[in-house]
Scaffold this motif. Structure first.
Motif, PDB file in Angstrom:
ATOM      1  N   GLN A  23       3.557   7.657  -4.596  1.00 31.84           N
ATOM      2  CA  GLN A  23       2.835   6.387  -4.485  1.00 31.84           C
ATOM      3  C   GLN A  23       3.416   5.569  -3.344  1.00 31.84           C
ATOM      4  N   PRO A  24       2.573   4.832  -2.641  1.00 29.11           N
ATOM      5  CA  PRO A  24       3.090   3.996  -1.547  1.00 29.11           C
ATOM      6  C   PRO A  24       3.929   2.848  -2.078  1.00 29.11           C
ATOM      7  N   THR A  25       4.962   2.494  -1.331  1.00 26.09           N
ATOM      8  CA  THR A  25       5.774   1.328  -1.654  1.00 26.09           C
ATOM      9  C   THR A  25       5.006   0.073  -1.233  1.00 26.09           C
ATOM     10  N   PRO A  26       5.452  -1.107  -1.663  1.00 25.01           N
ATOM     11  CA  PRO A  26       4.732  -2.332  -1.264  1.00 25.01           C
ATOM     12  C   PRO A  26       4.569  -2.498   0.244  1.00 25.01           C
ATOM     13  N   VAL A  27       5.620  -2.207   1.024  1.00 21.82           N
ATOM     14  CA  VAL A  27       5.481  -2.387   2.472  1.00 21.82           C
ATOM     15  C   VAL A  27       4.488  -1.384   3.046  1.00 21.82           C
ATOM     16  N   GLN A  28       4.450  -0.179   2.484  1.00 15.06           N
ATOM     17  CA  GLN A  28       3.495   0.816   2.962  1.00 15.06           C
ATOM     18  C   GLN A  28       2.057   0.422   2.631  1.00 15.06           C
ATOM     19  N   SER A  29       1.827  -0.040   1.415  1.00  9.80           N
ATOM     20  CA  SER A  29       0.464  -0.404   1.023  1.00  9.80           C
ATOM     21  C   SER A  29      -0.043  -1.625   1.783  1.00  9.80           C
ATOM     22  N   GLN A  30       0.884  -2.521   2.186  1.00  3.86           N
ATOM     23  CA  GLN A  30       0.476  -3.712   2.926  1.00  3.86           C
ATOM     24  C   GLN A  30       0.347  -3.461   4.429  1.00  3.86           C
ATOM     25  N   ALA A  31       1.168  -2.554   4.961  1.00  2.00           N
ATOM     26  CA  ALA A  31       1.216  -2.376   6.417  1.00  2.00           C
ATOM     27  C   ALA A  31       0.236  -1.333   6.934  1.00  2.00           C
ATOM     28  N   ILE A  32       0.002  -0.276   6.179  1.00  3.62           N
ATOM     29  CA  ILE A  32      -0.800   0.838   6.694  1.00  3.62           C
ATOM     30  C   ILE A  32      -2.229   0.428   7.065  1.00  3.62           C
ATOM     31  N   PRO A  33      -2.987  -0.290   6.207  1.00  3.69           N
ATOM     32  CA  PRO A  33      -4.373  -0.624   6.583  1.00  3.69           C
ATOM     33  C   PRO A  33      -4.499  -1.441   7.871  1.00  3.69           C
ATOM     34  N   PRO A  34      -3.729  -2.545   8.062  1.00  6.22           N
ATOM     35  CA  PRO A  34      -3.897  -3.283   9.315  1.00  6.22           C
ATOM     36  C   PRO A  34      -3.441  -2.501  10.550  1.00  6.22           C
ATOM     37  N   ILE A  35      -2.432  -1.649  10.412  1.00  2.00           N
ATOM     38  CA  ILE A  35      -2.016  -0.841  11.559  1.00  2.00           C
ATOM     39  C   ILE A  35      -3.112   0.155  11.913  1.00  2.00           C
ATOM     40  N   LEU A  36      -3.715   0.770  10.901  1.00  2.00           N
ATOM     41  CA  LEU A  36      -4.837   1.678  11.156  1.00  2.00           C
ATOM     42  C   LEU A  36      -5.987   0.961  11.865  1.00  2.00           C
ATOM     43  N   ALA A  37      -6.150  -0.321  11.550  1.00  2.00           N
ATOM     44  CA  ALA A  37      -7.227  -1.114  12.164  1.00  2.00           C
ATOM     45  C   ALA A  37      -6.873  -1.598  13.560  1.00  2.00           C
ATOM     46  N   GLY A  38      -5.669  -1.297  14.027  1.00  2.00           N
ATOM     47  CA  GLY A  38      -5.273  -1.679  15.376  1.00  2.00           C
ATOM     48  C   GLY A  38      -4.681  -3.059  15.499  1.00  2.00           C
ATOM     49  N   ARG A  39      -4.377  -3.712  14.383  1.00  2.00           N
ATOM     50  CA  ARG A  39      -3.851  -5.064  14.415  1.00  2.00           C
ATOM     51  C   ARG A  39      -2.365  -5.068  14.761  1.00  2.00           C
ATOM     52  N   ASP A  40      -1.892  -6.155  15.381  1.00  2.00           N
ATOM     53  CA  ASP A  40      -0.464  -6.400  15.522  1.00  2.00           C
ATOM     54  C   ASP A  40       0.095  -6.768  14.154  1.00  2.00           C
TER      55      ASP A  40
END
Length: 404
Positions: A23-40
């Protein structure tokens, strides 16, 4: 929540399954979607929270799904880290996560010959993990080019500034294309870090995976007051009494780390030291011996506080308290990782009470004091209050002089 629900592609999911990431950790679940979307992204993440996967997984997916093939001497993603040990750790993670992807990884750090690193970069690298000084050496020799750079990652940005890399970082930033994705990870957000983020990031998503300046909940923190001259004797006593199997010990100076390792070895206890004066091959060899349990005690200076990745490390000891209170968090973050339980013991002498007070103020809790029979100090460690302030006993009023 599962990794598949975060939108990761099948080759990454298969790699995670092989690595037994469930299972993803909190930082992984919060960081992965915006990084995939190209956000800073600007993320507050302590060591041991899974932050490397938090930026590596979406970065690898973006590199796989879009963009041209990397050209000679070029890089598409640059990950800057403060120490050689952390560079090796992050590079190994990228290799593990990308095992099913057609991407090239490279690593660059000082203390070893630059020629093999230059040879590796001739074919280009989709991901380059580097320390700032060696990266600039490569850039000035035209061994690395940034025209294809898509993403910059600053891992443990606060530590890079603590180690005096501000000038090198500015030189790197000046060489990079302005149009890029920038991801900044830091355990603490000082004014200098916020100023850096303001210059480099564009409308960043903010992620705070753990409360600022807190240790993992599974780490028991305690201290033993002791006279400075008896610290080695006390450590040997606790090592035997507590039956510690594997211990990472943080010492203030390089000389102190060597002296402690030598004292332990003289007692028949397998020990080694790791610090900035040791050649890189010797540092890596000491770390591998420690990981394989060939060495029972590893004495380290703060150069290793954020760069060691040791599975299931049960015990950290602060032989000396750190000068900077935040480093206490990073030191004890070597244990109690990924939800495991850990133990962090500090040996505290009277002249370290100000550092103790600063640490307790930072973590907003007193360290449990456990006096060890036979080691009660002649120079008592003053008490501290709930706010981490030193409690001084009021001076007795002077008696008025008797009149003749």
């Amino acid at each position: 929540m599962s990794f598949s629900s975060l939108g990761l592609i099948d080759p990454l999911l298969r790699a995670l399954d092989a690595l037994e990431y469930r299972q993803p950790t909190p930082v992984q679940s919060q960081a992965i979607p915006p990084i995939l979307a190209g956000r800073d992204l600007m993320a507050a993440a302590q060591t041991g929270t899974g932050k490397t996967a938090g930026f590596a997984l979406p970065l690898l997916q973006r590199l796989t799904m879009q963009g041209p093939q990397v050209a000679a001497n070029s890089v598409r993603a640059l990950v800057l880290v403060p120490t050689r040990e952390l560079a090796v750790q992050v590079h190994d993670s990228f290799i593990a996560y990308s095992q099913n992807l057609p991407l090239r990884m490279a690593i660059a750090y000082g203390g070893v010959s630059i020629n093999p690193q230059m040879m590796k970069l001739r074919r280009g690298a989709d991901v380059l993990v580097a320390t700032p000084g060696r990266l600039l050496d490569l850039y000035r020799q035209n061994a690395v080019k940034f025209s294809q750079l898509e993403t910059l990652v600053l891992d443990e940005a606060d530590r890079m500034l603590d180690l005096g890399f501000a000038r090198e970082l500015d030189a790197v930033f000046a060489a990079l294309p302005r149009q890029r994705q920038t991801l900044l990870f830091s355990a603490t957000f000082s004014d200098a870090i916020r100023e850096m983020a303001g210059r480099l990031l564009h409308k960043p998503v903010s992620v705070e995976a753990t409360p600022r300046n807190t240790a993992a909940k599974g780490v028991k923190q305690w201290m033993v007051p002791v006279d400075k001259k008896r610290k080695t004797e006390l450590f040997l006593h606790l090592l035997k009494k507590k039956r510690w199997k594997q211990v990472l010990v943080f010492v203030k100076t390089k000389k102190g780390a060597d002296e402690l390792a030598n004292a332990l070895s003289a007692q028949g206890i397998p020990a080694d030291a790791i610090h900035g004066d040791r050649p890189q091959p010797a540092r890596l060899r000491a770390l591998e011996r420690f990981k394989s349990a060939e060495v029972r005690v590893l004495a380290a200076t703060d150069v290793a506080a954020r760069g060691l990745d040791i599975d299931d490390l049960p015990q950290v000891v602060n032989f000396d308290l750190p000068i900077v209170a935040e480093d206490y968090i990073h030191r004890i973050g070597r244990t109690g990782r990924a939800g495991a339980r850990g133990d962090a013991c500090s040996l505290v002498a009277a002249d370290e009470v100000q550092q103790l007070a600063a640490i307790e103020a930072l973590i907003k809790a007193p360290l449990q004091r456990i006096e060890e029979p036979g080691f009660l100090p002649d120079h008592r460690v003053p008490a501290t209050d709930a706010a981490g302030r030193v409690v001084r006993k009021p001076k007795k009023p002077k008696k008025p002089k008797a009149r003749a």
